[in-house]
Design an enzyme around this catalytic site. Sequence first.
Site, PDB file in Angstrom:
ATOM      1  N   ASP A  11      -8.184 135.720  11.491  1.00 20.66           N
ATOM      2  CA  ASP A  11      -6.750 135.512  11.334  1.00 20.66           C
ATOM      3  C   ASP A  11      -6.013 136.452  12.282  1.00 20.66           C
ATOM      4  OD1 ASP A  11      -4.453 134.382  10.375  1.00 20.66           O
ATOM      5  OD2 ASP A  11      -4.384 135.530   8.519  1.00 20.66           O
ATOM      6  N   GLU A  52      -3.961 135.073  16.710  1.00 19.75           N
ATOM      7  CA  GLU A  52      -4.977 134.238  16.056  1.00 19.75           C
ATOM      8  C   GLU A  52      -6.171 134.005  16.978  1.00 19.75           C
ATOM      9  OE1 GLU A  52      -1.852 131.747  13.229  1.00 19.75           O
ATOM     10  OE2 GLU A  52      -2.412 130.986  15.209  1.00 19.75           O
ATOM     11  N   ASP A  76      -7.158 129.805   9.040  1.00 20.63           N
ATOM     12  CA  ASP A  76      -6.045 129.076   8.437  1.00 20.63           C
ATOM     13  C   ASP A  76      -5.019 128.668   9.488  1.00 20.63           C
ATOM     14  OD1 ASP A  76      -4.027 131.282   8.666  1.00 20.63           O
ATOM     15  OD2 ASP A  76      -5.356 132.259   7.238  1.00 20.63           O
ATOM     16  N   ASP A 126      -6.977 138.000   6.548  1.00 19.44           N
ATOM     17  CA  ASP A 126      -5.520 138.140   6.523  1.00 19.44           C
ATOM     18  C   ASP A 126      -5.113 139.591   6.236  1.00 19.44           C
ATOM     19  OD1 ASP A 126      -2.761 136.895   6.354  1.00 19.44           O
ATOM     20  OD2 ASP A 126      -2.925 137.739   4.349  1.00 19.44           O
ATOM     21  N   HIS A 202     -19.064 101.302  36.620  1.00 18.91           N
ATOM     22  CA  HIS A 202     -18.318 100.208  37.253  1.00 18.91           C
ATOM     23  C   HIS A 202     -18.427 100.269  38.776  1.00 18.91           C
ATOM     24  CE1 HIS A 202     -15.189 102.967  38.630  1.00 18.91           C
ATOM     25  NE2 HIS A 202     -15.253 103.538  37.433  1.00 18.91           N
ATOM     26  N   GLU A 278     -12.938 105.898  29.980  1.00 21.31           N
ATOM     27  CA  GLU A 278     -13.063 107.141  30.732  1.00 21.31           C
ATOM     28  C   GLU A 278     -12.264 108.263  30.063  1.00 21.31           C
ATOM     29  OE1 GLU A 278     -14.502 109.349  32.259  1.00 21.31           O
ATOM     30  OE2 GLU A 278     -14.548 108.737  34.371  1.00 21.31           O
TER      31      GLU A 278
END
Length: 399
Positions: A11, A52, A76, A126, A202, A278
């Site tokens: 956190d 974070e 979180d 936290d 292709h 793609e």
Amino acid sequence: MAVRAVVVEADGGSRGNPGPAGYGAVVRDPDSGEVLLERSEAIGVSTNNVAEYRGLIAGLEAAAELGAAEVEARMDSKLVVEQMCGRWQIKHPGLRPLAAQAAALVDRFESVRFSWIPRERNRHADALANAAMDAAAGKPPKRAAAAEPREVAAADSAARAQAREVAARATTRTAGTDPATTRPSWEPRPSFTATRLILVRHGETEWTVQHRYAGRADVPLSDQGRAQARATAARVAELAPSVAAVLSSPLSRCTATAEAIAGALGGIPVRPQDDWIECDFGDWDGKTFAEVREGWPGELDAWLASTRIAPPGGESFTAVAERVDRAVAALREAYPGETVVVVSHVSPIKLALRDALAAGDAFLHRLYLDAAGISVLDMWPDGGVAVRSVNDTAHLAAR
């Protein structure tokens, strides 16, 4: 002694966003819930999201120090979890280097699974982050309360059962169907019991010749590309006179190639499949590598360094791999012992071959796939895989 698997809880936050910031990270044993390592740091004035990411990085570094191979990373922060999973774009330029650093750490482990958890289930990390924020703000540390006994789960406890469930969820593939975990064997396998995939890139387009990123832009085949499609159709008919299905990316450069192949096989209907489209290159679509290097140097370096990083406005290779893996698994289940032709693009075909060969991400930058090249792989119900050819272009040599 090294541990096999760990849980990382991380956190971070700031007082003011931006403001005095800090992070916290906890590494736990997944079976007992015991805390193995803690990390926290005041990082000065910064934002919630930066803090974070710093918490996640610290937690992953701690897991690496313990020698862990598998990590369940819980946070979180919905933003960090979704961005690390490749589902959300990283729009803020200040977060991209941190995301790239975290992704590089992820690549050091055998597997990492990210999970979002409510804040009340992330109280330990936290609390560490809040203490670090206080330190960044110059507040004296809070007086420690009397320590409560730390629960260590007994063998038959509900906490241990929950930990086992978490460890099981960290396995990202079903046992016995992942080429990387299937038991090695030199024993010959009968090809008639395998699902055979004939993967076709292709034919050529104008952007192919100009070496431009061609993601979701619907660039048609050139005259040369149409000739390649006809030659490829004849080659596929030689390789597999009996084909159960012809699938294609919905973009016209693929459907036109697929129609030529289907015609050579007696008029089998072509079934467009979105999972084989793609990679979305976002703002880079239609640009050359040199143009991208000039306009987005930092973003390009981050993208090249990690499959979890998406181009601006685009899609990460991790996200492409998820849908390709889903598509391949569906074909293995739907067509046992049969042959299926798939006409697609460079990125999906490379990712399918990477996973079939249990290769690393460096494989994606070292494999070259020509326009109208053919690759063939066999898949057995028990997870066995045999890659029989890669980028076969012999049918194009005389044309």
